[in-house]
Design a protein around this motif. Sequence first.
Motif, PDB file in Angstrom:
ATOM      1  N   CYS A 195       8.425 -36.867   3.065  1.00  0.00           N
ATOM      2  CA  CYS A 195       8.791 -37.241   1.703  1.00  0.00           C
ATOM      3  C   CYS A 195       7.790 -38.183   1.029  1.00  0.00           C
ATOM      4  O   CYS A 195       7.876 -38.399  -0.181  1.00  0.00           O
ATOM      5  CB  CYS A 195      10.157 -37.930   1.700  1.00  0.00           C
ATOM      6  N   GLU A 196       6.862 -38.749   1.806  1.00  0.00           N
ATOM      7  CA  GLU A 196       5.971 -39.763   1.249  1.00  0.00           C
ATOM      8  C   GLU A 196       5.153 -39.238   0.075  1.00  0.00           C
ATOM      9  O   GLU A 196       4.978 -39.919  -0.952  1.00  0.00           O
ATOM     10  CB  GLU A 196       5.028 -40.297   2.337  1.00  0.00           C
ATOM     11  N   GLN A 197       4.650 -38.017   0.204  1.00  0.00           N
ATOM     12  CA  GLN A 197       3.787 -37.465  -0.847  1.00  0.00           C
ATOM     13  C   GLN A 197       4.516 -37.245  -2.160  1.00  0.00           C
ATOM     14  O   GLN A 197       3.889 -37.087  -3.214  1.00  0.00           O
ATOM     15  CB  GLN A 197       3.177 -36.144  -0.370  1.00  0.00           C
TER      16      GLN A 197
ATOM     17  N   ASP B 149      13.327 -44.199   0.879  1.00  0.00           N
ATOM     18  CA  ASP B 149      13.901 -43.799   2.171  1.00  0.00           C
ATOM     19  C   ASP B 149      15.279 -43.162   1.982  1.00  0.00           C
ATOM     20  O   ASP B 149      15.601 -42.155   2.628  1.00  0.00           O
ATOM     21  CB  ASP B 149      14.012 -45.020   3.098  1.00  0.00           C
ATOM     22  N   GLU B 150      16.095 -43.762   1.096  1.00  0.00           N
ATOM     23  CA  GLU B 150      17.433 -43.227   0.878  1.00  0.00           C
ATOM     24  C   GLU B 150      17.370 -41.850   0.225  1.00  0.00           C
ATOM     25  O   GLU B 150      18.089 -40.917   0.628  1.00  0.00           O
ATOM     26  CB  GLU B 150      18.253 -44.179   0.001  1.00  0.00           C
ATOM     27  N   ALA B 151      16.516 -41.701  -0.777  1.00  0.00           N
ATOM     28  CA  ALA B 151      16.399 -40.420  -1.473  1.00  0.00           C
ATOM     29  C   ALA B 151      15.824 -39.346  -0.553  1.00  0.00           C
ATOM     30  O   ALA B 151      16.240 -38.180  -0.607  1.00  0.00           O
ATOM     31  CB  ALA B 151      15.521 -40.583  -2.707  1.00  0.00           C
ATOM     32  N   CYS B 152      14.896 -39.742   0.313  1.00  0.00           N
ATOM     33  CA  CYS B 152      14.305 -38.790   1.255  1.00  0.00           C
ATOM     34  C   CYS B 152      15.350 -38.290   2.248  1.00  0.00           C
ATOM     35  O   CYS B 152      15.434 -37.086   2.528  1.00  0.00           O
ATOM     36  CB  CYS B 152      13.143 -39.453   1.989  1.00  0.00           C
TER      37      CYS B 152
ATOM     38  N   GLN C 106      16.551 -34.354   2.611  1.00  0.00           N
ATOM     39  CA  GLN C 106      16.464 -33.632   3.879  1.00  0.00           C
ATOM     40  C   GLN C 106      17.846 -33.189   4.360  1.00  0.00           C
ATOM     41  O   GLN C 106      18.001 -32.109   4.943  1.00  0.00           O
ATOM     42  CB  GLN C 106      15.790 -34.509   4.929  1.00  0.00           C
ATOM     43  N   LYS C 107      18.857 -34.018   4.118  1.00  0.00           N
ATOM     44  CA  LYS C 107      20.222 -33.666   4.485  1.00  0.00           C
ATOM     45  C   LYS C 107      20.696 -32.449   3.697  1.00  0.00           C
ATOM     46  O   LYS C 107      21.269 -31.505   4.259  1.00  0.00           O
ATOM     47  CB  LYS C 107      21.146 -34.865   4.225  1.00  0.00           C
TER      48      LYS C 107
END
Length: 518
Positions: free
Chosen positions: A58-60, A65-68, A72-73
């Motif tokens: 998700c970094e790019q 962290d929460e949104a990533c 993914q979920k």
Amino acid sequence: MKFDDILKNVGEFGPYQRRVYLISLIFKFTGSWATLLSVFINAPVDHWCATPEWTPGCEQYGFSDEACALAQKEGSIPSNYTSDGELEYAQCEKYNVSGVGFWPGIDPSNYSSETMSCDSGWVYDDSQYKTTTVTEFDLVCGNGELTQVSQSIYYGGFLAGSIFFGILSDVIGRWWTLLLANLVSLVSGVAIVFSPNWWFFATMRFFMGSGSISFNITFWLPESARWLISVGKYDKAEKVITKVAEVNKAELQKPLFTKEFMVEQERIRKEHRPTGLDLIRTPRMRMRTINLVFICTLSPLPSPIPSYVFHGLLFVRMVNSMVYHGLSLNSSNLGTNDYVAFAITGGIEIPAYIMDIFIVEFFGRRLSLFFCLMLGGVACLSTAFIPTGVALTTVSMIGKFGIAGSFAIIYLYTVELYPTNIRGVAMGNCSMFSRVATISAPLVLILAKYWDPLPLVIYGSLSVIASLSALALPETRGKKLPETLEEGEQFGLNDGEKGETTSETVHDNPAFSMEDEK
């Protein structure tokens, strides 16, 4: 002079009794922490399958962290809408994302409909709990029941500790026993923090429970004067009574124990030395005890009164213990903030105990116990028709109010129903079965996986049945308590009288004679 007469003389609840009560309160204050901390350390935590294939991923895109985690979920976990219109994610399965790269807005239907188990562990929602036994030992998806099993093991420690430290106190003394028990609690309590796995955690909880129970069974407090009299230790009994009189500023009538009284007591003890067999040796005691264990099983031996009069106390105690602990442990499953629900669950006991002070004197022990158990039972049964949230918490707390009230009354009632010389044995017998019921209380909570309200329905049904059983017990309010087995046989026969019994009236009864004891 009988002990009840002495007690009225020196004061039944004067400064001395209040001092002893305060000491007990201080030592018992932290005992509940060890028992009920499982509400938080074993609390259920939302979870879903981990997808390490997408880490990092998700970094790019500049996600937090929460949104990533949410993206993914949504892209890897099966989901559907409940009947309430809420989106629910699977907790024990995921889509097969092997070889699939992550991108924002990824739709599982575009690459796979195949699901698989959580082969790479789980992701836990740490918004409320940063760490629990669930997250530390992965107690989910088939292992979730172990959270309640560990609490049952803790209560098993109660049972083992009651037996072991009770015997040990008679061998090495109460002070050393109390020291050893507290050392066991201290070491096991600290060791729990460093538990490498669930098995070690559960073992330490067992030892923690066995040590914690010592406060209930080792009386660093003054010995019971009533018991000292019953076993013929008049000098020690007189010292205790004299101390009570001094603190309460009461005048004692001398002599406390006449020669005739001591001779009569010695005759009774020689004819029959009290043992555990006294619970089943004589007709009415036998029926009382058998019916306590088997509820409505009738004794085949003849009796001038119906056996149902004495049935149910042990059943009531077992149900009371199970439901009380079950409701306490269930506070994290009420659909509201766990800390608020727990605080209310504990706080509701205060008005319940205050209520008990008045109702047991005004309505008597039997009706008070019936009312509290029935209130708790009906409230628990009502939860089956109420959705999670504030309304469910409110009704559940009404149930806890009733059960807490009955929990206090039952201890008083049990003490008063048995004669002095076998009261300790009877209390031990009832307590042992109560421990067994307590062990089962957390296990009942496991049944919620089949139907959410099921544990409370079970608790409520048992409470209603127990409340009806309580109506069959004899009333003890305002009556002189039996001090011998013979008086215990007569107790409760003439509820219309003041309940004052003597050994002579017992021997006049054809259903009882000293031959029954031999």
